[in-house]
Structure formats: C-alpha cells, structure tokens
Design an enzyme around this catalytic site. Sequence first.
Site, mmCIF file in Angstrom:
data_model
loop_
_atom_site.group_PDB
_atom_site.id
_atom_site.type_symbol
_atom_site.label_atom_id
_atom_site.label_comp_id
_atom_site.label_asym_id
_atom_site.label_seq_id
_atom_site.Cartn_x
_atom_site.Cartn_y
_atom_site.Cartn_z
ATOM 1 N N TYR A 51 87.356 46.111 15.619
ATOM 2 C CA TYR A 51 87.545 46.003 16.691
ATOM 3 C C TYR A 51 88.886 45.458 17.535
ATOM 4 O O TYR A 51 88.934 45.569 19.204
ATOM 5 C CB TYR A 51 86.614 44.615 17.607
ATOM 6 C CG TYR A 51 86.594 43.095 16.712
ATOM 7 C CD1 TYR A 51 87.477 42.509 17.815
ATOM 8 C CD2 TYR A 51 86.031 42.575 15.471
ATOM 9 C CE1 TYR A 51 87.799 40.722 17.082
ATOM 10 C CE2 TYR A 51 86.135 41.287 14.840
ATOM 11 C CZ TYR A 51 87.014 40.669 16.424
ATOM 12 O OH TYR A 51 86.726 39.140 15.622
ATOM 13 N N GLU A 71 84.916 56.347 36.936
ATOM 14 C CA GLU A 71 83.976 57.456 36.070
ATOM 15 C C GLU A 71 84.897 57.588 35.049
ATOM 16 O O GLU A 71 84.902 58.688 33.546
ATOM 17 C CB GLU A 71 83.620 58.474 36.959
ATOM 18 C CG GLU A 71 81.593 57.782 37.931
ATOM 19 C CD GLU A 71 82.679 57.210 39.234
ATOM 20 O OE1 GLU A 71 83.961 57.114 39.152
ATOM 21 O OE2 GLU A 71 81.834 57.771 40.173
ATOM 22 N N LYS A 96 84.083 46.550 37.618
ATOM 23 C CA LYS A 96 85.837 46.754 38.613
ATOM 24 C C LYS A 96 85.361 45.724 39.681
ATOM 25 O O LYS A 96 84.311 45.781 40.509
ATOM 26 C CB LYS A 96 85.666 48.195 39.507
ATOM 27 C CG LYS A 96 86.603 47.887 40.597
ATOM 28 C CD LYS A 96 86.682 48.970 40.831
ATOM 29 C CE LYS A 96 88.449 49.255 41.915
ATOM 30 N NZ LYS A 96 88.689 50.544 42.868
#
Length: 117
Positions: A51, A71, A96
Amino acid sequence: MTVTVELVGLEVFGRHGVDDDEREHGRTFLYDVLLEVSPPASDRLEDTVDYRAVAACVRDVSDAAQYRLIELLASAVADELAARFPAQRVRVCVRKPGISPAGLTVAYSAATVERGP
C-alpha cells in the site's frame, strides 16, 4: 478468490480545479483506493500489493499534471494503478473537501472511477 487492498482518506496535495485560483494555490484532496488482487502466496510483502507503493502512485499522478475536473483526475489515477499493479479491479474515489458551490457549503464533492470487471 481475491483480496481487497484499500487506502481510505489518503491525503494528497494537488493543484486541480476549474478555477485558476484553485490550480495556483492547490488544496488537499482525499482519495479512497481499492484494489482487488490475488491472495498472497506467503507472508512476504513481495507477494502482495504494497500500500505504500499504491500511495506513492497516487501522489505521482497528482503531481504530474493539473486537472480541471476531478473525474479526469480519478480516471488518471485508476489507469495508472491498473498499469502498475496486478489488480483484477481498481476503484478510485477522489474527494474535494471545503467547496462552496453557489454559495452553499457541502462536505465535499467527489468522483469515482472503476477499472476491471
């Protein structure tokens, strides 16, 4: 059978947004990342998805370009994760926080992209 590797609420500073001011000053974006991978063959880190490398990949994509739309940012992150890691499925949500559309306050805006079956 698959194993899900997730990072939730990964904070990465980026210079993304529609407004010039957003790209100039930047902000912290929050990423939720999910990768479905094969189960590790052993208890060794080399046999799974690290990770830390996933987090570094997200930062690399964010640092490489400025995106007007989250997007497209989410799509770019998902594409790069799919290219770098042996995952059957990748899901990326970019949040955001601290936006005020039309003078209203919301917790965050978000875009989610998936790659794979």
